[in-house]
Design a protein around this motif. Structure first.
Motif, PDB file in Angstrom:
ATOM      1  N   THR A  79       0.829  -1.220  -0.095  1.00 58.32           N
ATOM      2  CA  THR A  79       0.059  -0.094  -0.078  1.00 58.32           C
ATOM      3  C   THR A  79       0.839   1.105  -0.097  1.00 58.32           C
ATOM      4  OG1 THR A  79      -1.675  -1.224   1.373  1.00 58.32           O
ATOM      5  CG2 THR A  79      -1.882   1.377   1.316  1.00 58.32           C
ATOM      6  N   PRO A  80       0.822   2.258  -0.905  1.00 60.65           N
ATOM      7  CA  PRO A  80       1.484   3.319  -0.995  1.00 60.65           C
ATOM      8  C   PRO A  80       1.240   3.999   0.297  1.00 60.65           C
ATOM      9  CG  PRO A  80      -0.224   3.229  -2.583  1.00 60.65           C
ATOM     10  CD  PRO A  80      -0.125   2.132  -1.922  1.00 60.65           C
ATOM     11  N   ARG A  81       2.156   4.815   1.056  1.00 60.03           N
ATOM     12  CA  ARG A  81       2.131   5.590   2.073  1.00 60.03           C
ATOM     13  C   ARG A  81       2.368   7.113   1.616  1.00 60.03           C
ATOM     14  NH1 ARG A  81      -0.673   2.304   4.948  1.00 60.03           N
ATOM     15  NH2 ARG A  81      -0.839   4.215   6.212  1.00 60.03           N
ATOM     16  N   LEU A  93       6.555  11.511  11.576  1.00 58.81           N
ATOM     17  CA  LEU A  93       7.644  10.645  12.128  1.00 58.81           C
ATOM     18  C   LEU A  93       6.959   9.405  12.302  1.00 58.81           C
ATOM     19  CD1 LEU A  93       9.510  12.995  14.517  1.00 58.81           C
ATOM     20  CD2 LEU A  93      10.395  11.996  12.336  1.00 58.81           C
ATOM     21  N   GLU A  94       5.774   9.383  12.843  1.00 57.01           N
ATOM     22  CA  GLU A  94       5.003   8.145  13.239  1.00 57.01           C
ATOM     23  C   GLU A  94       4.558   7.388  11.889  1.00 57.01           C
ATOM     24  OE1 GLU A  94       2.936   4.819  14.841  1.00 57.01           O
ATOM     25  OE2 GLU A  94       4.458   6.550  15.977  1.00 57.01           O
ATOM     26  N   HIS A  99       5.905   2.300   9.530  1.00 56.43           N
ATOM     27  CA  HIS A  99       6.187   1.838   8.146  1.00 56.43           C
ATOM     28  C   HIS A  99       7.556   1.442   7.624  1.00 56.43           C
ATOM     29  CE1 HIS A  99       1.875   1.408   7.702  1.00 56.43           C
ATOM     30  NE2 HIS A  99       1.822   2.690   8.086  1.00 56.43           N
ATOM     31  N   ARG A 100       8.364   1.864   8.613  1.00 55.27           N
ATOM     32  CA  ARG A 100      10.087   1.681   8.281  1.00 55.27           C
ATOM     33  C   ARG A 100      10.304   2.358   6.950  1.00 55.27           C
ATOM     34  NH1 ARG A 100      12.361  -3.403  10.768  1.00 55.27           N
ATOM     35  NH2 ARG A 100      14.172  -1.965  10.753  1.00 55.27           N
ATOM     36  N   ILE A 101       9.826   3.476   6.639  1.00 55.05           N
ATOM     37  CA  ILE A 101      10.129   4.173   5.145  1.00 55.05           C
ATOM     38  C   ILE A 101      10.847   5.264   5.392  1.00 55.05           C
ATOM     39  CG2 ILE A 101       8.194   3.159   4.174  1.00 55.05           C
ATOM     40  CD1 ILE A 101       6.609   5.658   4.629  1.00 55.05           C
ATOM     41  N   GLU A 118      14.965  11.432   4.347  1.00 56.50           N
ATOM     42  CA  GLU A 118      15.971  11.642   5.401  1.00 56.50           C
ATOM     43  C   GLU A 118      16.494  12.911   5.658  1.00 56.50           C
ATOM     44  OE1 GLU A 118      18.095   7.379   6.026  1.00 56.50           O
ATOM     45  OE2 GLU A 118      17.625   7.650   3.769  1.00 56.50           O
ATOM     46  N   ALA A 119      17.101  13.610   4.532  1.00 57.27           N
ATOM     47  CA  ALA A 119      17.807  14.592   4.589  1.00 57.27           C
ATOM     48  C   ALA A 119      16.857  15.910   5.059  1.00 57.27           C
ATOM     49  CB  ALA A 119      18.240  14.875   3.171  1.00 57.27           C
TER      50      ALA A 119
END
Length: 141
Positions: A79-81, A93-94, A99-101, A118-119
């Motif tokens: 599923t696209p987040r 952040l949650e 979903h560890r993305i 991340e940047a």
């Protein structure tokens, strides 16, 4: 309150699901990005997934497949987040942690307006927030 829109980078680019991975790699190179949201064919307001430079290497090239014959849509799974532009940083952040993305598209009025990477987190958040995010996203458990 700091929102997703405040910390995202603008200018995110779509790739249609029918486009090949060699074209996706060219777009990533040209736009200096490592991920592209994938749109339903002909519908730039409907995201069907996201592909990364790593996906192209691991799921296509390293598997012996030809990136000029595999489409972006074929690489999308799950599923696209995404996150709404008005969501606060804690919600960002949650979503990324749960979903560890590492990249998160930002949507406003059902339209893609940017991407959080991340940047972007490192530029806009405290060291403690970034460290907590990294621990949850990169941990093996």
């Amino acid at each position: 309150m700091t929102t997703a829109k405040d910390i995202m980078h603008t200018g995110a680019h779509w790739i249609p699901a029918h486009e090949t991975l060699d074209r996706a790699a060219q777009m990533m190179r040209d736009h200096k990005v490592g991920a592209l949201p994938v749109s339903a064919n002909g519908e730039q307001d409907r995201m069907v997934g996201i592909i990364t430079d790593r996906d192209i290497v691991i799921k296509c090239v390293a598997s012996g497949r030809d990136p000029s014959k595999v489409t972006a849509g074929e690489l999308c799974d799950g599923t696209p987040r995404w996150i709404d532009a008005t969501a606060d940083v804690d919600a960002v952040l949650e979503e990324m942690q749960s979903h560890r993305i590492r990249r998160l598209p930002v949507v406003e009025n059902k339209k893609l307006i940017g991407m959080i990477s991340e940047a972007d987190l490192a530029l806009h958040l405290s060291d403690e927030q970034v460290a907590g995010w990294a621990e949850k996203v990169y941990s093996r458990s």
